[in-house]
Design an enzyme around this catalytic site. Structure first.
Site, short mmCIF file in Angstrom:
data_model
loop_
_atom_site.label_atom_id
_atom_site.label_comp_id
_atom_site.label_asym_id
_atom_site.label_seq_id
_atom_site.Cartn_x
_atom_site.Cartn_y
_atom_site.Cartn_z
N ASP A 220 6.15 4.91 49.08
CA ASP A 220 7.04 5.83 48.38
C ASP A 220 8.48 5.63 48.82
O ASP A 220 9.39 5.48 48.01
CB ASP A 220 6.62 7.29 48.66
CG ASP A 220 5.17 7.55 48.32
OD1 ASP A 220 4.57 6.70 47.62
OD2 ASP A 220 4.64 8.59 48.74
N ASP B 174 -1.30 1.01 50.69
CA ASP B 174 -0.15 0.73 51.57
C ASP B 174 -0.49 0.84 53.06
O ASP B 174 -0.15 -0.03 53.84
CB ASP B 174 1.08 1.58 51.20
CG ASP B 174 0.87 3.08 51.15
OD1 ASP B 174 -0.27 3.54 51.34
OD2 ASP B 174 1.87 3.81 50.92
N SER C 154 8.12 13.80 45.58
CA SER C 154 9.31 14.63 45.77
C SER C 154 9.73 14.60 47.24
O SER C 154 10.92 14.65 47.55
CB SER C 154 9.04 16.07 45.30
OG SER C 154 7.88 16.57 45.92
N SER C 155 8.78 14.48 48.15
CA SER C 155 9.14 14.50 49.57
C SER C 155 9.87 13.21 49.98
O SER C 155 10.92 13.27 50.61
CB SER C 155 7.91 14.74 50.45
OG SER C 155 6.91 13.81 50.14
C1 GLA Z 1 0.92 9.19 49.08
C2 GLA Z 1 1.46 8.47 50.32
C3 GLA Z 1 1.65 6.98 50.03
C4 GLA Z 1 0.37 6.37 49.47
C5 GLA Z 1 -0.15 7.21 48.31
C6 GLA Z 1 -1.50 6.75 47.81
O1 GLA Z 1 1.87 9.18 48.06
O2 GLA Z 1 2.69 9.02 50.69
O3 GLA Z 1 2.05 6.32 51.20
O4 GLA Z 1 -0.59 6.20 50.47
O5 GLA Z 1 -0.26 8.58 48.65
O6 GLA Z 1 -1.40 5.50 47.21
#
Ligand code: GLA
Length: 386
Positions: free
Chosen positions: A171, A36, A126-127
């Site tokens: 996320d 991402d 969770s965050s």
């Molecule tokens: C965490 C980050 C996401 C992404 C993942 C790995 O969850 O919050 O933005 O980079 O790691 O894919």
């Protein structure tokens, strides 16, 4: 009592008054590890494990927050919000309030009670789930319409700028905009997505290693810096590129020496992961669960060997999952460095796999591991009384 009913009762007992309830699901990234923030494509879904917030406005500038998971409270005042020195859960509340203050959505203080089903620090976001539930709730009690895409961007900013974990958009976007029963094929450059139905013949099992991914925020920031360093080096010979998304496998190979081994392997993970995500989206849409599983396993190997975000416990768990009957592939989820792993299963074998994993990984852990069969859920929303 349902989760929504019990949080209402808990709120009334602690603060008094009638709260608004919002709930946000957890995120499972089927594939697209660390793609991402390289402006690539990712393929997450959501699951019906929720973070719930019960919230009511106040007439002053005070914010009173209580976390049922931590059995702990925090109080502070608008408009000046400071991050704590020791990574406190209330930093996420302050983070969201602080970005929403910039948009003038917040005019007064509020009382908030939080509870969540997701393992904390388990790689199931969770965050982001808390951020989006809170953001949705605050925008709604302010009398404003929620723009889901905007909500995702605000919550990502909250985490990156206030909390200091320089995450990508996956996320917050999956939780804000995902559709029930679907995976979200998200283009992280365009911030646009396509819903892909999850096939009936595919189950996803999530198992927690029991190792908190405490290193994850630092590790994520470090990986992000490595990717940025690789882009800066590649731009000296490929001036048209903006992110690792723009680099082809051939261009990468041609510049191995320029990058040096570390930046080359980090970049190789991203460049190959982009191809795997595209292929997995096509396989998912065609209901080809075996192919999705194979790509998930390749993603794990690349996350471990090239991106170096696995750990011994994840390796043991992925091996156990992969060895179960009916498993098509397994990988770490979230940022890695601990937390959970997923296995892609044909439904008839799910229960047998849960018993096998419980016995085998439980023996290593000294207790039964936490596990969950994914139930793809709708996105963050207000919970209306049943
Ligand atoms: C965490 C980050 C996401 C992404 C993942 C790995 O969850 O919050 O933005 O980079 O790691 O894919």
């Amino acid at each position: 009592m349902s989760g929504d009913a019990s949080i209402t009762v808990a709120f009334e007992r602690r603060f008094g008054g009638k709260p608004l309830i919002c709930r946000a699901p957890g995120r499972i990234n089927i594939i697209g590890a660390h793609a991402d923030y390289n402006e690539g494509l990712v393929l997450p879904t959501t699951t019906a494990l929720y973070t719930r917030v019960a919230i009511a406005s106040r007439h002053d500038q005070r914010i009173r927050a209580w976390s049922e998971n931590f059995g702990d409270g925090a109080e502070f005042d608008l408009p000046t919000l400071q991050r704590s020195d020791n990574r406190h859960w209330s930093d996420y509340v302050k983070a969201v309030v602080s970005v929403l203050q910039d948009t003038a959505c917040i005019k007064s203080g509020f009382d908030i009670l939080i509870n969540g089903d997701l393992p904390l620090g388990g790689g199931l976001s969770s965050s982001a789930s808390l951020e989006t539930a809170l953001g949705y709730a605050l925008i709604s009690i302010g009398g404003n319409e929620v723009d889901r895409r905007q909500l995702a961007l605000l919550c990502q900013r909250a985490e990156a700028e206030f909390v200091g974990a320089r995450c990508g958009i996956m996320d917050q976007y999956a939780i804000s905009c995902g559709a029930s029963g679907h995976a979200t094929l998200l283009d992280c450059r365009e911030i646009r997505h396509q819903d892909i139905p999850l096939p009936q013949g595919m189950d996803i099992l999530v198992v927690d290693t029991g190792v908190k991914h405490e290193l994850a925020a630092g590790g994520l920031n470090e990986r992000r810096e490595e990717c940025e360093a690789a882009v800066a080096a590649l731009q000296t010979v490929l001036p048209g590129i903006h992110a690792l998304r723009d680099v082809t496998p051939g261009q990468l190979e041609n510049n191995r020496e320029l990058l040096g081994e570390l930046l080359f392997t980090r970049s190789r993970h991203i460049v190959t992961e982009l191809q795997r995500v595209r292929e997995a989206a096509t396989a998912l849409a065609a209901g080809d669960v075996a192919r999705v599983g194979a790509l998930v396993s390749e993603s794990h190997a690349s996350s471990r060997d090239d991106y170096d975000v696995s750990c011994d416990e994840l390796e043991a768990l992925v091996e156990i999952l992969s060895g179960c009957r009916g498993c098509h592939g397994a990988r770490l989820v979230g940022a890695g460095f601990g937390g959970c792993a997923i296995g892609i299963f044909s439904p008839p074998y799910l229960e047998e796999a849960m018993n096998t994993v419980s016995a085998k990984y439980g023996r290593m852990l000294g207790r039964a591991p936490w596990m969950h069969a994914v139930r793809p859920s709708g996105p963050v929303d207000i919970s209306l009384p049943a």
